[in-house]
Design a protein around this motif. Structure first.
Motif, mmCIF file in Angstrom:
data_model
loop_
_atom_site.group_PDB
_atom_site.id
_atom_site.type_symbol
_atom_site.label_atom_id
_atom_site.label_comp_id
_atom_site.label_asym_id
_atom_site.label_seq_id
_atom_site.Cartn_x
_atom_site.Cartn_y
_atom_site.Cartn_z
ATOM 1 N N MET A 124 -3.931 0.610 4.887
ATOM 2 C CA MET A 124 -4.378 -1.589 5.615
ATOM 3 C C MET A 124 -3.436 -1.505 6.637
ATOM 4 O O MET A 124 -3.702 -2.056 7.587
ATOM 5 N N MET A 125 -2.348 -1.591 6.055
ATOM 6 C CA MET A 125 -1.011 -2.156 6.392
ATOM 7 C C MET A 125 -0.999 -0.985 7.868
ATOM 8 O O MET A 125 -0.715 -1.601 8.965
ATOM 9 N N LYS A 142 -5.558 0.113 -3.467
ATOM 10 C CA LYS A 142 -4.890 0.360 -2.868
ATOM 11 C C LYS A 142 -5.997 2.285 -2.964
ATOM 12 O O LYS A 142 -6.747 2.263 -3.687
ATOM 13 N N HIS A 151 -4.536 11.685 3.643
ATOM 14 C CA HIS A 151 -5.758 11.280 3.708
ATOM 15 C C HIS A 151 -7.304 11.256 5.011
ATOM 16 O O HIS A 151 -6.909 10.457 5.892
ATOM 17 N N HIS A 201 -1.463 -11.155 8.409
ATOM 18 C CA HIS A 201 0.151 -11.829 8.027
ATOM 19 C C HIS A 201 0.009 -12.782 9.160
ATOM 20 O O HIS A 201 1.141 -13.474 9.784
ATOM 21 N N ASN A 243 4.813 1.834 -2.022
ATOM 22 C CA ASN A 243 6.098 1.971 -1.800
ATOM 23 C C ASN A 243 6.550 2.918 -2.574
ATOM 24 O O ASN A 243 7.985 3.508 -2.016
ATOM 25 N N GLU A 271 8.267 0.127 5.920
ATOM 26 C CA GLU A 271 7.149 -1.340 5.112
ATOM 27 C C GLU A 271 8.450 -1.802 3.902
ATOM 28 O O GLU A 271 8.666 -1.327 3.001
ATOM 29 N N LYS A 272 8.161 -3.121 3.142
ATOM 30 C CA LYS A 272 8.804 -3.857 2.433
ATOM 31 C C LYS A 272 8.362 -2.845 0.948
ATOM 32 O O LYS A 272 6.539 -2.641 1.219
ATOM 33 N N GLN A 280 -8.159 7.802 5.796
ATOM 34 C CA GLN A 280 -7.268 6.972 6.462
ATOM 35 C C GLN A 280 -7.385 7.439 7.917
ATOM 36 O O GLN A 280 -6.943 7.210 8.456
ATOM 37 N N GLU A 340 8.165 -9.736 6.788
ATOM 38 C CA GLU A 340 8.052 -10.205 8.288
ATOM 39 C C GLU A 340 7.381 -11.612 7.826
ATOM 40 O O GLU A 340 7.603 -12.486 8.957
ATOM 41 N N TRP A 387 -2.353 3.280 -6.393
ATOM 42 C CA TRP A 387 -1.156 3.098 -6.602
ATOM 43 C C TRP A 387 -0.603 2.218 -7.033
ATOM 44 O O TRP A 387 0.005 1.975 -7.817
ATOM 45 N N ASP A 418 -1.670 11.042 7.778
ATOM 46 C CA ASP A 418 -1.285 10.194 6.584
ATOM 47 C C ASP A 418 -2.650 11.828 5.861
ATOM 48 O O ASP A 418 -3.393 12.089 6.872
HETATM 49 N N1 LIG Z 1 4.589 -5.912 4.968
HETATM 50 C C1 LIG Z 1 3.367 -6.924 4.604
HETATM 51 O O1 LIG Z 1 3.196 -8.142 4.344
HETATM 52 C C2 LIG Z 1 2.659 -5.468 3.564
HETATM 53 C C3 LIG Z 1 1.179 -5.695 3.505
HETATM 54 C C4 LIG Z 1 0.866 -5.003 3.029
HETATM 55 C C5 LIG Z 1 1.157 -3.847 2.369
HETATM 56 N N2 LIG Z 1 2.483 -3.427 2.966
HETATM 57 C C6 LIG Z 1 2.960 -2.125 2.460
HETATM 58 O O2 LIG Z 1 2.991 -1.411 2.891
HETATM 59 C C7 LIG Z 1 2.646 -0.464 2.364
HETATM 60 C C8 LIG Z 1 1.396 1.011 2.938
HETATM 61 O O3 LIG Z 1 0.522 -0.506 2.147
HETATM 62 P P1 LIG Z 1 -0.939 -0.591 2.035
HETATM 63 O O4 LIG Z 1 -1.592 -1.408 1.893
HETATM 64 O O5 LIG Z 1 -1.258 0.299 3.796
HETATM 65 O O6 LIG Z 1 -1.202 0.507 1.641
HETATM 66 P P2 LIG Z 1 -2.523 1.908 1.311
HETATM 67 O O7 LIG Z 1 -3.108 2.506 0.115
HETATM 68 O O8 LIG Z 1 -3.704 0.984 1.892
HETATM 69 O O9 LIG Z 1 -1.565 3.330 2.694
HETATM 70 C C9 LIG Z 1 -1.143 3.636 3.095
HETATM 71 C C10 LIG Z 1 -1.561 4.913 3.038
HETATM 72 O O10 LIG Z 1 0.049 5.927 3.577
HETATM 73 C C11 LIG Z 1 -1.029 7.441 3.025
HETATM 74 N N3 LIG Z 1 0.365 8.192 2.388
HETATM 75 C C12 LIG Z 1 1.248 8.384 1.058
HETATM 76 N N4 LIG Z 1 2.026 8.912 1.192
HETATM 77 C C13 LIG Z 1 2.185 9.600 2.523
HETATM 78 C C14 LIG Z 1 2.915 9.942 3.217
HETATM 79 N N5 LIG Z 1 3.678 11.214 2.511
HETATM 80 N N6 LIG Z 1 2.382 10.369 4.579
HETATM 81 C C15 LIG Z 1 2.223 9.935 5.253
HETATM 82 N N7 LIG Z 1 0.993 9.124 4.891
HETATM 83 C C16 LIG Z 1 0.896 8.726 2.981
HETATM 84 C C17 LIG Z 1 -1.738 7.147 1.922
HETATM 85 O O11 LIG Z 1 -3.200 7.781 1.975
HETATM 86 C C18 LIG Z 1 -3.031 6.325 2.239
HETATM 87 O O12 LIG Z 1 -3.469 6.493 3.642
HETATM 88 C C19 LIG Z 1 3.327 -0.403 0.976
HETATM 89 O O13 LIG Z 1 4.794 -0.251 1.454
HETATM 90 C C20 LIG Z 1 2.930 -1.709 0.968
HETATM 91 O O14 LIG Z 1 4.065 -2.661 -0.104
HETATM 92 C C21 LIG Z 1 3.515 -4.864 3.349
#
Ligand SMILES: NC(=O)c1ccc[n+]([C@@H]2O[C@H](COP(=O)([O-])OP(=O)(O)OC[C@H]3O[C@@H](n4cnc5c(N)ncnc54)[C@H](O)[C@@H]3O)[C@@H](O)[C@H]2O)c1
Length: 358
Positions: free
Chosen positions: A13-14, A165, A37, A303, A79, A99-100, A40, A128, A169, A35
């Motif tokens: 997502m992010m 997610k 997966h 955001h 995370n 990312e945070k 994704q 952010e 996770w 990635d």
């Molecule tokens: N700043 C914000 O406002 C905000 C908002 C949402 C999420 N986030 C952060 O963004 C990060 C991702 O969250 P998300 O919501 O996108 O999760 P998500 O589960 O949608 O995506 C995470 C992706 O990372 C991939 N991944 C896992 N291990 C990996 C690796 N070693 N190398 C490459 N890819 C890998 C997974 O396959 C998955 O596609 C987290 O740290 C979350 O806290 C930040």
């Protein structure tokens, strides 16, 4: 001006929000993604559209790091992977926006702070919220001194439960750092930024009362806290409070931020309607002030365009040799307050930050 070649690690997502951000920044080009997966990877290709054929795809981030195709990387993985990923990135001279939360524990954050002090490439933490127009407007007014000396700050986040997610996770505190680290590091960062002092004591109450109670993964029930009150005392005497509910879909605002000084009070609401409110004690009056929105924002994402501004400033900082606006120390201190809040809940007592030896 040369373009910055950026790789995005993690295209869930992010990561896809960041792909869209980077596509709107003329000084940056996306040259690689990674990635493990397949689904994704498909999200990334879909997001990149006609650009996808020009972007190298990897399933292992180490292959991306060693590809010679990137000058900087953006990390948007779960995370619990951030620490190991940062360790690998710190073996290179690549710039990084992570990312945070920077890491899930105070110990790991401290390790990153120490490692960053030995490198010259830039590390920026993805906190952010400070770029959301109403929050940036509130912080500007606070800095102007219009409400006098800051005494109290409160942030209320009343929102929907955590989304599903990849591999779920985010259903376990061990993976996220706990809700007050995972989600609320954003708000503790804003408090640290507004108060301009170090937190010294944290007292919290919270639990998992409604959300994910019937979710069991490999025999383990989800253990994610869904509501809490957190009180933070700062070294300069300012006190702050977080009021979090993640089962409050029906509210008017997702976040409400209030700061009170000896001369007046500021209020901002997210999403809000492009305004903040300035209250004056003497006249007992409140006025609305419009907050400017960055006209460059190419898409709002999830955001309010704040992650676009973050990416734009990150690219500018790397290309023009500027310091990061959100540093590893910001990353550390936002996690410290969240971790102390969890400790306070677990041990049913106020937690002194000095207990972490910092
Ligand atoms: N700043 C914000 O406002 C905000 C908002 C949402 C999420 N986030 C952060 O963004 C990060 C991702 O969250 P998300 O919501 O996108 O999760 P998500 O589960 O949608 O995506 C995470 C992706 O990372 C991939 N991944 C896992 N291990 C990996 C690796 N070693 N190398 C490459 N890819 C890998 C997974 O396959 C998955 O596609 C987290 O740290 C979350 O806290 C930040």
């Amino acid at each position: 001006m040369p373009e910055l070649r950026v790789g995005v690690i993690g295209t869930g997502m992010m990561g896809c929000e960041h792909l869209r951000n980077l596509m709107g920044i003329s000084d940056a080009s996306i040259t690689a993604i990674s990635d493990p997966h397949a689904e994704q990877q498909g999200w990334a290709r879909h997001t990149l559209g006609s650009q996808a054929s020009m972007v190298a795809e990897f399933t292992d981030h180490r292959d991306l790091l060693n590809s010679g195709l990137v000058d900087a990387v953006l990390v948007a993985t779960p995370n619990f992977t951030h620490k190991a990923l940062l360790d690998d990135i710190f073996e290179t001279d690549l710039h990084v926006l992570v990312e945070k939360p920077m890491c899930t524990t105070v110990e790991d954050c401290l390790s990153i702070v120490r490692a960053q002090s030995k490198r010259t490439a830039l590390t920026w933490v993805g906190l952010e919220y400070r770029y959301m127009a109403p929050i940036a407007g509130l912080l500007n007014e606070l800095r102007s001194g219009i409400v006098g000396n800051l005494k109290m700050m409160s942030i209320r986040e009343h929102r929907f439960p955590f989304l599903v997610k990849v591999d779920n996770w985010n259903r376990f505190s061990q993976n996220t750092g706990g809700t007050l680290v995972e989600k609320c590091c954003h708000f503790f960062d804003l408090m640290n930024l507004a108060v301009r002092s170090r937190p010294v004591r944290v007292f919290a109450s919270g639990s998992q009362d409604l959300n994910h109670l019937d979710e069991i993964y490999d025999g383990r029930p989800s253990d994610i806290l869904d509501n809490a009150f957190v009180i933070v005392d700062y070294a300069n005497g300012v006190r702050t409070m977080l009021d979090l509910s993640m089962f409050a879909e029906g509210g008017l605002h997702e976040q409400e931020i209030t700061v009170v000084g000896d001369l007046g009070k500021l209020e901002a609401f997210i999403p809000g309607n492009g305004k903040i409110f300035i209250g004056d004690r003497m006249s007992r009056s409140v006025r609305e002030v419009a907050v400017p929105v960055d006209p460059d924002i190419s898409h709002l994402g999830f955001h309010l365009g704040a992650s676009f501004i973050e990416c734009k400033h990150f690219v500018d900082a790397v290309l023009n040799d500027k310091q990061p606006e959100v540093t590893v120390l910001d990353g550390l201190w936002s996690v410290v307050v969240g971790a102390a809040a969890h400790k306070s809940i677990d041990e049913q007592r106020p937690v002194f930050i000095s207990e972490y030896g910092i």
